[in-house]
Motif scaffolding. Structure first.
Motif, PDB file in Angstrom:
ATOM      1  N   VAL A 506      45.357  39.169  48.021  1.00  0.00           N
ATOM      2  CA  VAL A 506      44.069  38.794  47.421  1.00  0.00           C
ATOM      3  C   VAL A 506      43.111  38.250  48.477  1.00  0.00           C
ATOM      4  O   VAL A 506      41.901  38.534  48.450  1.00  0.00           O
ATOM      5  N   ASN A 507      43.629  37.480  49.442  1.00  0.00           N
ATOM      6  CA  ASN A 507      42.759  36.858  50.443  1.00  0.00           C
ATOM      7  C   ASN A 507      42.297  37.820  51.528  1.00  0.00           C
ATOM      8  O   ASN A 507      41.179  37.696  52.033  1.00  0.00           O
ATOM      9  N   CYS A 509      42.645  41.420  51.449  1.00  0.00           N
ATOM     10  CA  CYS A 509      42.346  42.796  51.042  1.00  0.00           C
ATOM     11  C   CYS A 509      41.038  42.784  50.243  1.00  0.00           C
ATOM     12  O   CYS A 509      40.903  42.028  49.273  1.00  0.00           O
ATOM     13  N   ASP A 510      40.093  43.631  50.646  1.00  0.00           N
ATOM     14  CA  ASP A 510      38.764  43.641  50.018  1.00  0.00           C
ATOM     15  C   ASP A 510      38.640  44.658  48.896  1.00  0.00           C
ATOM     16  O   ASP A 510      37.545  44.859  48.371  1.00  0.00           O
ATOM     17  N   CYS A 511      39.694  45.338  48.542  1.00  0.00           N
ATOM     18  CA  CYS A 511      39.602  46.344  47.489  1.00  0.00           C
ATOM     19  C   CYS A 511      39.377  45.673  46.134  1.00  0.00           C
ATOM     20  O   CYS A 511      39.752  44.516  45.909  1.00  0.00           O
ATOM     21  N   GLY A 512      38.764  46.415  45.227  1.00  0.00           N
ATOM     22  CA  GLY A 512      38.437  45.867  43.908  1.00  0.00           C
ATOM     23  C   GLY A 512      39.660  45.534  43.082  1.00  0.00           C
ATOM     24  O   GLY A 512      39.651  44.586  42.291  1.00  0.00           O
ATOM     25  N   LYS A 515      40.905  42.070  44.028  1.00  0.00           N
ATOM     26  CA  LYS A 515      40.044  41.015  43.491  1.00  0.00           C
ATOM     27  C   LYS A 515      40.235  40.864  41.983  1.00  0.00           C
ATOM     28  O   LYS A 515      40.186  39.766  41.436  1.00  0.00           O
ATOM     29  N   TRP A 516      40.433  42.014  41.303  1.00  0.00           N
ATOM     30  CA  TRP A 516      40.662  41.954  39.854  1.00  0.00           C
ATOM     31  C   TRP A 516      42.018  41.309  39.553  1.00  0.00           C
ATOM     32  O   TRP A 516      42.158  40.573  38.573  1.00  0.00           O
ATOM     33  N   GLY A 518      43.699  39.032  41.419  1.00  0.00           N
ATOM     34  CA  GLY A 518      43.523  37.598  41.620  1.00  0.00           C
ATOM     35  C   GLY A 518      44.813  36.886  41.985  1.00  0.00           C
ATOM     36  O   GLY A 518      45.906  37.471  42.031  1.00  0.00           O
ATOM     37  N   GLN A 519      44.682  35.602  42.269  1.00  0.00           N
ATOM     38  CA  GLN A 519      45.843  34.787  42.599  1.00  0.00           C
ATOM     39  C   GLN A 519      46.696  34.524  41.365  1.00  0.00           C
ATOM     40  O   GLN A 519      46.231  34.594  40.228  1.00  0.00           O
TER      41      GLN A 519
END
Length: 748
Positions: A506-507, A509-512, A515-516, A518-519
């Motif tokens: 999550v921290n 990797c910039d892929c969507g 981010k979806w 999440g932690q």
């Protein structure tokens, strides 16, 4: 003078009515009730109304004086530093108390001095004990970063550490310590044995000859091999009595009584801790309006110091308010449902609950089949390689862990189609998970006992299958030991191999999708279910493995630091928050369910299943419970009669009747308190309406004063902090009061 007017007395004792106070909503409501229930003369009704209104505390001078005297007596009893007053007022209190102390006799001065010193000693002892609390600094750090909701989980973990430590101290002091000190204290040990009996043969699983290193690891993880004949398991304590120079120690009796003691101690401690949370939870859930007020005006957690936690707390408060509003909307929706809609939703719930029952049945059958297969492989002594043998050993634990992992995910999906309120969705899903986790232990024990009590050729000669299980208590203890070890391994593995890599993805990797994703959320209920599951195993296994509480103490000790590191570095608080009060009550309620479940198999094995004749302290008895009546039969006649009377049906019926009477009294007392609380709530609401009425009158007076006096036109209503002064200076009191109130009257 009107007999139903609000009144006060002047210096001469004459009663005057007050036209303004006659218009108060509280007085009008009281007058309406008095007229509606009037059954006597008008004079008698007036006297009752006057005494009732004065007793209600609104204008009665006697009530005010009694309240002041009570507050004064409470202030005198409390230490001065605890008084909510300024330093100047505290100095005045010190002077007053010193003057009062001089007037007392020497004996009373000595008593007060002794009481004061004892109070200081108690406060110092409490401060010292609080400083010695386990994880004091760590828990304060967690409270400051994440608030009291997550703090409650770690406090609960500390409670379990202390509980298991005390249970271990009990087991060690009364079972292990006598065996340890007997050789050094000239003690003569009498061992329990039945020579020549078929049932007394105990082969065990100890390895002979050259042993490979991986076999030691297998023994360490399974409890077999070199660990089987140690203090860890039931079979090692093959002792009947220990004869000291001046006393004889009955180890079987001590073993049974300590087992009852640790279960009873756990019950008392849990109930004591849950009482406070239950009262708070009952008060919060009783009134929805009160819940809204608590969230808006008293919902902020001032222990939070972390900026990220502040944002999370703000969002959690918003979520709680949205959830409460959604519940109100769903309640209205449920009330407006037609008969067709109700039938449709009930049919959907019936189908989904049947599906849930099918899933639970499949999980339970899988646990049963895995236990039977694992026991069969171990009895046939089939050896392939290290990994496969370890899988065979831990097959029931693996199946239980997979079932506990899959079913909550399935339940969280199913609950979305059952159309419940958000709060009930959480509770219902959690109760399904609790049922799954705790019942899986019962299915495992049922699978073991079905093998223990079943023989191939009809009834068992020894009362149990001595060919497969020469010491069945040790075998059950080994299963509980394996469940405990595997549960700890799973918690560590999830933290290292799931939560930490997820945080890195999550921290960095910039892929969507990342981010979806999440932690990982630090879900408090799921984490609590994990440790309650482990504690239930500990309660069951302590009878078969007396060292298991020490293992659980170390396990929870390490879990605390693992969860702390994971919370700070890998996880984020859950979006669905838990209040500290409701969390504590929920944790202890689930723990109480686990304790009730643990008592069933332990009691059944002590009272119904024959004890092993090859190991353990109960070789000379058919069941473990039999040691108690045997010991009672050897006591003096008077004590026997007393114990028999206490265990008779007559005493049981009498005790039940007295308990019912006490329960009815408590219920009646609770009902009376509830009525008083309702009256006080109504009085508070009425006082609010009175204040609103008086403020409206004050605004009208200020407007009239502004018309008469152009100087005060620029002063708005209630916006001035000194509107009482402006009112008294700019308004004629005749508008408000028919007579000027005396100096002793009560201010409204």
């Amino acid at each position: 003078m009107e007999v139903d007017s609000v009144f006060y007395t002047d210096h001469s004792g004459r009663v005057h009515n007050n036209p303004l106070l006659d218009q108060l909503p509280s007085y009008q409501s009281l007058l309406y009730r008095r007229k509606s229930s009037n059954s006597g003369t008008k004079r008698r009704s007036s006297s009752r109304g006057r005494s009732g209104s004065s007793g209600s505390g609104k204008w009665g001078v006697s009530t005010v004086s009694r309240r002041e005297e009570k507050q004064k007596s409470q202030m005198v009893q409390r230490p001065i530093r605890e008084l909510a007053t300024t330093m100047a007022e505290k100095r005045i209190h010190v002077t007053q108390r010193l003057e009062e102390a001089r007037e007392l006799s020497s004996l009373r001065q000595l008593r007060q001095s002794t009481r004061r010193h004892l109070r200081r000693l108690r406060d110092d002892a409490q401060a010292w004990l609080s400083w010695l609390k386990l994880w004091r600094g760590d828990i304060r750090l967690i409270e400051g970063m994440f608030g009291t909701g997550i703090l409650s989980y770690f406090s609960f973990l500390r409670f379990l550490v202390m509980l298991n430590l005390i249970i271990f101290v009990l087991m060690f002091s009364f079972i292990m310590l006598p065996l340890i000190i007997a050789p050094h204290a000239s003690g003569n040990i009498t061992y329990t044995q039945k020579v020549g009996s078929v049932c007394s043969e105990y082969s065990g699983t100890a390895r002979r000859g050259l042993v490979n290193f991986h076999e030691h690891i297998t023994d360490l993880l399974s409890g077999g091999g070199f660990l089987e004949r140690t203090y860890l398991f039931y079979g090692y304590y093959k002792v009947d009595k220990i004869h000291f120079p001046k006393a004889t120690y009955n180890l079987p009796l001590a073993y049974l009584l300590v087992t009852i003691a640790y279960l009873f101690l756990s019950l008392i401690w849990i109930v004591k801790r849950s009482a406070t949370g239950f009262k708070r939870n009952l008060i919060q859930d009783e009134d929805r309006f009160q819940s809204f007020c608590n969230k808006i005006f008293a919902g902020w957690d001032f222990c939070i110091t972390n900026e990220n936690a502040v944002r999370l707390k703000r969002s959690s408060l918003l979520y709680e308010l949205r959830t409460d509003l959604e519940e109100e909307r769903i309640k209205q929706k449920i009330a407006d449902r037609t008969r067709k809609e109700r039938c449709r939703i009930y049919l959907i719930r019936l189908i989904l609950n049947l599906f849930v029952i099918g899933v639970l049945a499949a999980c339970f059958y899988s646990i049963y089949a895995a236990t039977i297969f694992s026991q069969k492989v171990q009895m046939d002594n089939i050896k392939e390689n290290f990994i496969v043998d370890l899988i065979y050993e831990y097959l029931p634990s693996i199946v239980i862990t997979l079932a506990n992992f899959v079913t909550p995910l399935l339940f969280s999906v199913i609950i979305n189609y059952e159309d419940y309120s958000p709060a009930f969705e959480i509770r219902f899903t959690l109760m399904r998970c609790v049922f799954m986790r705790l019942t899986s232990i019962g299915v495992l024990l049922f699978s073991l006992w079905s093998q223990i009590t079943k023989c191939d050729n009809g009834p068992c000669v020894c009362g149990y299958n001595n060919k497969l299980y020469s010491c069945w208590e040790t075998r059950v203890g080994q299963e509980m030991y394996k469940l405990t070890i595997f549960d700890f391994i799973i918690i560590v593995a999830v933290t290292i191999f799931v939560e930490f890599p997820r945080k890195l993805i999550v921290n960095y990797c910039d892929c969507g999708l990342a981010k979806w994703w999440g932690q990982q959320e630090f879900a408090i209920p799921q984490n609590v279910l994990e440790i309650v599951y482990g504690q239930t195993i500990c309660w069951i296994g302590t009878f078969y493995s007396p060292m298991l509480p020490a293992i659980c103490t170390m396990k929870y000790f390490f879990i605390f630091y693992i969860k702390k590191v994971s919370l700070i570095n890998n996880c984020r608080p859950a979006t669905r928050p838990f209040r500290a009060s409701s969390s504590n009550f929920f944790f202890l309620a689930v723990l109480l369910i686990g304790l009730a479940l643990a008592c069933v198999p332990v009691t059944f094995s002590m009272a119904q299943i024959n004890s092993s004749h090859a190991c353990g302290p109960f070789v000379n008895y058919n069941t473990s419970w039999e040691v108690l009546p045997t010991t009672v039969s050897k006591l003096p006649g008077g004590i026997q009669k007393l114990l028999l009377a206490l265990s008779s049906e007559a005493f049981a019926v009498s005790f039940f009747v007295v308990t019912c009477l006490a329960m009815f009294y408590v219920i009646a007392l609770a009902g009376a308190h509830k009525r008083v609380i309702d009256q006080l709530r109504e009085q508070l609401a009425m006082e609010g309406r009175d204040k609103r009425f008086l403020i409206q009158k004050l605004c009208q007076a200020q407007r009239l004063s502004a018309i008469k006096s152009p100087v005060s036109k620029s002063q708005p209503c209630i916006s001035s902090p000194s509107y009482h002064t402006s009112f008294s200076n700019n308004f004629n009191e005749a508008v408000f009061l028919a007579h000027s109130p005396p100096a002793s009257s009560t201010h409204v």
